[in-house]
Design a protein around this motif. Structure first.
Motif, mmCIF file in Angstrom:
data_model
loop_
_atom_site.group_PDB
_atom_site.id
_atom_site.type_symbol
_atom_site.label_atom_id
_atom_site.label_comp_id
_atom_site.label_asym_id
_atom_site.label_seq_id
_atom_site.Cartn_x
_atom_site.Cartn_y
_atom_site.Cartn_z
ATOM 1 N N ALA A 327 1.146 -2.429 8.712
ATOM 2 C CA ALA A 327 0.793 -3.686 8.049
ATOM 3 C C ALA A 327 -0.659 -4.074 8.314
ATOM 4 C CB ALA A 327 1.727 -4.801 8.522
ATOM 5 N N MET A 328 -1.315 -4.593 7.286
ATOM 6 C CA MET A 328 -2.712 -5.008 7.392
ATOM 7 C C MET A 328 -2.784 -6.416 7.958
ATOM 8 S SD MET A 328 -4.173 -3.548 3.770
ATOM 9 C CE MET A 328 -5.796 -4.256 4.065
ATOM 10 N N ARG A 329 -3.816 -6.678 8.750
ATOM 11 C CA ARG A 329 -4.040 -8.006 9.314
ATOM 12 C C ARG A 329 -4.785 -8.868 8.306
ATOM 13 N NH1 ARG A 329 -1.529 -9.363 13.981
ATOM 14 N NH2 ARG A 329 -3.346 -10.351 14.917
ATOM 15 N N VAL A 330 -4.229 -10.026 8.009
ATOM 16 C CA VAL A 330 -4.861 -10.957 7.084
ATOM 17 C C VAL A 330 -4.896 -12.336 7.729
ATOM 18 C CG1 VAL A 330 -4.062 -9.658 5.075
ATOM 19 C CG2 VAL A 330 -2.680 -11.545 5.936
ATOM 20 N N ARG A 331 -5.757 -13.210 7.190
ATOM 21 C CA ARG A 331 -5.822 -14.589 7.659
ATOM 22 C C ARG A 331 -4.887 -15.423 6.814
ATOM 23 N NH1 ARG A 331 -9.530 -16.051 11.158
ATOM 24 N NH2 ARG A 331 -9.540 -18.207 10.432
ATOM 25 N N ALA A 332 -4.018 -16.178 7.480
ATOM 26 C CA ALA A 332 -3.022 -16.978 6.770
ATOM 27 C C ALA A 332 -2.733 -18.235 7.559
ATOM 28 C CB ALA A 332 -1.735 -16.171 6.567
ATOM 29 N N GLY A 333 -2.126 -19.204 6.888
ATOM 30 C CA GLY A 333 -1.748 -20.460 7.523
ATOM 31 C C GLY A 333 -2.465 -21.633 6.899
ATOM 32 N N GLU A 334 -2.177 -22.797 7.429
ATOM 33 C CA GLU A 334 -2.837 -23.991 6.956
ATOM 34 C C GLU A 334 -4.280 -24.023 7.443
ATOM 35 O OE1 GLU A 334 -0.479 -27.159 8.402
ATOM 36 O OE2 GLU A 334 1.328 -26.588 7.303
ATOM 37 N N ASP A 342 0.144 -10.043 10.474
ATOM 38 C CA ASP A 342 0.460 -8.772 9.834
ATOM 39 C C ASP A 342 1.154 -9.048 8.506
ATOM 40 O OD1 ASP A 342 -0.590 -7.188 11.780
ATOM 41 O OD2 ASP A 342 1.283 -6.860 12.846
ATOM 42 N N TYR A 343 0.502 -8.648 7.400
ATOM 43 C CA TYR A 343 1.082 -8.840 6.075
ATOM 44 C C TYR A 343 1.793 -7.540 5.698
ATOM 45 C CZ TYR A 343 1.412 -10.364 1.194
ATOM 46 O OH TYR A 343 1.869 -10.743 -0.044
ATOM 47 N N VAL A 344 3.116 -7.545 5.802
ATOM 48 C CA VAL A 344 3.890 -6.303 5.662
ATOM 49 C C VAL A 344 3.898 -5.775 4.236
ATOM 50 C CG1 VAL A 344 5.368 -6.776 7.654
ATOM 51 C CG2 VAL A 344 6.017 -7.654 5.400
ATOM 52 N N ALA A 345 3.502 -6.594 3.246
ATOM 53 C CA ALA A 345 3.441 -6.112 1.861
ATOM 54 C C ALA A 345 2.172 -5.301 1.602
ATOM 55 C CB ALA A 345 3.534 -7.280 0.888
ATOM 56 N N TRP A 346 1.166 -5.437 2.450
ATOM 57 C CA TRP A 346 -0.049 -4.617 2.391
ATOM 58 C C TRP A 346 -0.050 -3.735 3.635
ATOM 59 C CZ3 TRP A 346 -4.705 -8.354 1.047
ATOM 60 C CH2 TRP A 346 -4.452 -8.972 -0.183
ATOM 61 N N PHE A 347 -0.038 -2.447 3.440
ATOM 62 C CA PHE A 347 0.028 -1.585 4.619
ATOM 63 C C PHE A 347 -0.625 -0.247 4.327
ATOM 64 C CE2 PHE A 347 3.947 -1.119 2.207
ATOM 65 C CZ PHE A 347 4.084 0.249 2.077
ATOM 66 N N THR A 348 -0.830 0.510 5.407
ATOM 67 C CA THR A 348 -1.466 1.824 5.333
ATOM 68 C C THR A 348 -0.463 2.889 5.727
ATOM 69 O OG1 THR A 348 -3.651 0.922 5.838
ATOM 70 C CG2 THR A 348 -3.322 3.267 6.232
ATOM 71 N N ALA A 349 -0.277 3.859 4.860
ATOM 72 C CA ALA A 349 0.544 5.025 5.178
ATOM 73 C C ALA A 349 -0.360 6.082 5.795
ATOM 74 C CB ALA A 349 1.218 5.561 3.921
ATOM 75 N N SER A 350 0.022 6.593 6.940
ATOM 76 C CA SER A 350 -0.830 7.559 7.642
ATOM 77 C C SER A 350 0.036 8.545 8.405
ATOM 78 C CB SER A 350 -1.793 6.845 8.604
ATOM 79 O OG SER A 350 -1.054 6.116 9.570
ATOM 80 N N GLY A 351 -0.552 9.682 8.687
ATOM 81 C CA GLY A 351 0.125 10.674 9.505
ATOM 82 C C GLY A 351 1.016 11.598 8.687
ATOM 83 N N VAL A 370 -1.891 0.745 0.426
ATOM 84 C CA VAL A 370 -1.217 0.201 -0.761
ATOM 85 C C VAL A 370 -1.087 -1.308 -0.598
ATOM 86 C CG1 VAL A 370 0.046 2.331 -1.186
ATOM 87 C CG2 VAL A 370 1.089 0.569 0.219
ATOM 88 N N ALA A 371 -0.886 -1.991 -1.724
ATOM 89 C CA ALA A 371 -0.773 -3.455 -1.713
ATOM 90 C C ALA A 371 0.310 -3.868 -2.691
ATOM 91 C CB ALA A 371 -2.104 -4.104 -2.092
ATOM 92 N N SER A 372 1.364 -4.489 -2.164
ATOM 93 C CA SER A 372 2.500 -4.934 -2.979
ATOM 94 C C SER A 372 3.023 -3.784 -3.823
ATOM 95 C CB SER A 372 2.102 -6.124 -3.861
ATOM 96 O OG SER A 372 1.620 -7.192 -3.076
ATOM 97 N N ALA A 373 3.257 -2.661 -3.188
ATOM 98 C CA ALA A 373 3.692 -1.455 -3.893
ATOM 99 C C ALA A 373 5.195 -1.470 -4.100
ATOM 100 C CB ALA A 373 3.288 -0.214 -3.098
ATOM 101 N N GLY A 374 5.625 -0.778 -5.139
ATOM 102 C CA GLY A 374 7.044 -0.560 -5.348
ATOM 103 C C GLY A 374 7.484 0.720 -4.657
ATOM 104 N N PHE A 375 8.684 1.168 -4.984
ATOM 105 C CA PHE A 375 9.182 2.415 -4.406
ATOM 106 C C PHE A 375 10.060 3.119 -5.430
ATOM 107 C CE2 PHE A 375 11.594 -1.239 -3.013
ATOM 108 C CZ PHE A 375 12.917 -0.915 -3.296
ATOM 109 N N LEU A 376 10.177 4.442 -5.247
ATOM 110 C CA LEU A 376 10.813 5.314 -6.227
ATOM 111 C C LEU A 376 11.996 6.036 -5.597
ATOM 112 C CD1 LEU A 376 7.468 6.994 -7.351
ATOM 113 C CD2 LEU A 376 8.593 5.102 -8.534
ATOM 114 N N ASP A 475 -2.745 -0.729 -7.342
ATOM 115 C CA ASP A 475 -3.841 -1.294 -6.542
ATOM 116 C C ASP A 475 -4.519 -0.257 -5.670
ATOM 117 O OD1 ASP A 475 -3.679 -4.077 -7.345
ATOM 118 O OD2 ASP A 475 -1.754 -4.122 -6.325
ATOM 119 N N ILE A 476 -3.980 0.948 -5.574
ATOM 120 C CA ILE A 476 -4.687 1.999 -4.833
ATOM 121 C C ILE A 476 -6.002 2.343 -5.515
ATOM 122 C CG2 ILE A 476 -2.531 2.967 -3.952
ATOM 123 C CD1 ILE A 476 -2.938 5.269 -5.934
#
Length: 658
Positions: A327-334, A342-351, A370-376, A475-476
């Motif tokens: 998951a990518m680190r993003v700034r969030a909150g009030e 950690d925004y779990v909808a945006w993440f990096t696949a590695s390895g 990937v960002a807000s990706a679907g799956f097959l 979004d890739i």
């Protein structure tokens, strides 16, 4: 009586021959050693100069098989001209070292090309003919001081057809891509005929007009790279037939395509065309751009359900993949409580467990964002060959797409996220004979329109095995998720931090049959993350976010109850300024509950920081103390062993004497 002296005694009394002085022997030995060192260096430079030992894990300094293939298959000689200003290296030493490496690599290329690469080296002087030629090639001149004098560090290549390719300026930031840049230049000069790829998309991949003045933006980096290796042709979204000279078609984020266009794509695959399809449950690129009238786009999903179902591929546009591991680190909150989450909808696949090592197009990739990706998935009963190319980690789970489409809350999504124990497929390659999504022939045209003319006959099944790549994320392609583009004196320099561009172009190369550069587009990735530490931090933070959300909800409910109690209510529901003793007691209880909740919330935050700081402290101790301590202990042990060994040797003569 005369005494007789024996002859042997006389010979023994002769003066001994003088031995050479020690100083002379030492000088002779020193000269011999010097001659030996110089000779070894000369021989090694002559016979071993091209041989090196690469001890890096990813073989960063070893030429790839793709480079060797390109160099050995050059059909006609090409000339490479390096323009380098020595003053640049004197003013900035890092460029001097980099220039040396560039020269060495060029010599290695020339040696492997077996005479089909000619090297020329030039030093441009101010206002000289050499400088004029460098500028004419389009190389980048950079001022090195306030005087305005320009220096050069670029490469110009030409072939026998007078075609030119350049590297305007060698950036140290791109040093890990040096082999790729050089091989790409040689490949383009030796392969002027490029595979033709059609691109059908509504995304602004070729740039767009922005702002009130309508200023054009640059094309996306992936399109710039595609045009360097491929012949790209735009295909309109309302096409009734794919041009016959297109061998590979890329369809990105197809939304509400007319039936005639879907039929065109279907028949393109049936007649043997190769297809790369990028669908998306939520296009972040589309959501970030205002729609008609300046209103944000609400319809951000894309799908081709009729085609995918006929081809045996399952995809749900209303669910996205979430992954806790990458998951990518993003700034969030009030505004008053902004924090990194950690925004779990945006993440990096590695390895290798997430990026296939069995497919040449992905075998050398390191990470894909990937960002807000679907799956097959492969549909039950389908006879196709379904090869996953990129997947999530096992710490993944589906998320309702509605949660990420409109004002997503990364903190809440993380708190509610429950990872499963199975991977989700983000990209796959499909092979096999498939049936047409239009078994009864072309669709009827809308009322009032004529049926379009088609040159190709209808095909109910694919002619041979179909070859399709499906990626559940468009979004890739967007720059912000994989590349940093910086302005360098008017020149746009792209530095990838993920392999999204390499993934797309490698797959297009593989589909078109031109895969010489696949193995080296992502070479040089030396990122070595602390995977165990990152996993511990993610799990701790996920637990913290869930507890924080529960406490925050309890705090908000208590504060609302306190506001109601302070207002007070009388008969008929009207506000009563006089509070009863029961109301006062309830108010005090609510205040105490708020204080206790805030205290627990601070404790949870402290626990998270304490755990992360503890991990950092452990790592620091391991790096700073543990390694030197181990070395010191080994040295002490060796010292004790030597002392005891000497003591035993000293005792042995005494025992023998006794």
């Amino acid at each position: 009586m005369p005494s007789a002296t024996p002859a042997g005694t006389a010979a023994a009394t002769r003066a001994p021959r003088a031995a050479p002085p020690r100083r002379l022997l030492s000088l002779a030995g020193l000269l011999a050693a010097l001659v030996l060192v110089v000779g070894i260096n000369a021989l090694s430079e002559a016979f071993l100069g091209r041989y090196r030992i690469d001890l890096t894990e990813q073989r960063l300094y070893t030429l790839s098989d793709g480079t060797r293939t390109v160099l050995r298959s050059i059909p006609e000689p090409i000339t490479l001209r390096l323009y380098y200003s020595s003053r640049l290296g004197k003013e900035i030493p890092v460029y001097a070292a980099y220039a040396t490496r560039v020269r060495e690599l060029l010599h290695e290329y020339a040696a492997l090309a077996d005479g089909r690469i000619r090297l020329e080296f030039y030093e441009p002087e101010p206002f000289s003919d050499v400088e004029d030629r460098a500028i004419a090639y389009g190389l980048q001149g950079v001022p090195v001081d306030q005087s305005g004098e320009q220096v050069f560090f670029g490469l110009a290549g030409t072939n026998l057809l007078d075609e030119e390719r350049i590297i305007p300026f060698f950036q140290p930031e791109r040093e890990r891509f040096l082999e790729y840049d050089l091989t790409r230049l040689v490949y383009e000069l030796s392969n002027p005929q490029r595979p033709k790829v059609g691109v059908m998309t509504g995304l602004p991949v070729n740039g767009e007009m922005r702002g009130p003045m309508g200023r054009p933006t640059a094309p996306w980096a992936v399109m710039t790279q595609m045009r360097q290796f491929l012949s790209v042709q735009d295909v309109p979204l309302d096409a009734a037939e794919i041009p016959p000279d297109i061998g590979v078609l890329m369809v990105a984020h197809p939304q509400n395509l007319a039936e005639k266009t879907q039929y065109a794509i279907d028949q393109f695959v049936m007649r043997g065309g190769k297809l790369m399809l990028l669908v998306d449950p939520h296009s972040e690129a589309q959501a970030a751009r205002p729609g008609p009238g300046g209103v944000p786009n609400r319809d951000t999903a894309s799908d081709l359900p009729r085609l995918l179902e006929a081809w045996g591929i399952a995809y749900d546009k209303d669910r996205v993949a979430g992954d806790l591991r990458g998951a990518m680190r993003v700034r969030a909150g009030e505004r008053d409580r902004m924090q990194a989450v950690d925004y779990v909808a945006w993440f990096t696949a590695s390895g290798p467990d997430q990026i296939s090592r069995d497919n040449p197009a992905t075998g050398r990739l390191n990470q894909v964002t990937v960002a807000s990706a679907g799956f097959l998935a492969k549909r039950d009963g389908s006879a196709i060959e379904f090869e996953p190319l990129v997947t999530t980690s096992p710490e993944a789970a589906p998320i309702e797409a509605a949660k990420v489409r409109t004002e997503p809350n990364p903190t809440q999504i993380l708190a509610e996220f429950r990872p499963g124990n199975a991977k989700l497929v983000l990209a796959a390659r499909i092979r096999g004979e498939v049936a047409s999504a239009f078994p009864d022939g072309p669709p009827a045209p809308p009322e009032g329109e004529q049926a379009p003319e088609r040159k190709e006959p209808h095909r109910a099944r694919s002619e041979g095995p179909a070859n399709i790549v499906v990626i559940a994320d468009s979004d890739i392609l967007e720059d912000r998720f994989w590349v940093r583009v910086q302005d360098f004196f008017g020149q746009q320099v792209a530095t990838p931090f993920a392999d999204n561009g390499a993934l797309v172009i490698n797959l297009l190369d593989a589909l078109s049959g031109s895969d010489a550069l696949i193995g080296l587009r992502s070479r040089g990735e030396s990122r070595r993350p602390f995977e165990l530490v990152d996993e511990m931090r993610r799990r701790a933070e996920a637990e913290f976010r869930a507890r924080e959300q529960a406490l925050q909800k309890r705090l908000e409910e208590t504060e609302a109850k306190l506001r109601e109690l302070r207002r007070g209510t009388g008969d008929g529901g009207r506000a009563d300024p006089v509070l009863t003793p029961e109301q006062r007691a309830a108010i005090e209880e609510a205040r105490a509950d708020i204080l206790e909740t805030r205290r627990e919330l601070r404790a949870v935050q402290r626990d998270l920081r304490r755990e992360i700081e503890g991990l950092q402290t452990t790592l620091r101790l391991a790096n700073i103390v543990a390694v030197p301590l181990v070395v010191a202990l080994i040295a002490i042990a060796l010292g004790i062993w030597r002392i005891r060994r000497r003591a035993r040797r000293a005792e042995e003569p005494r025992e023998a004497t006794a």
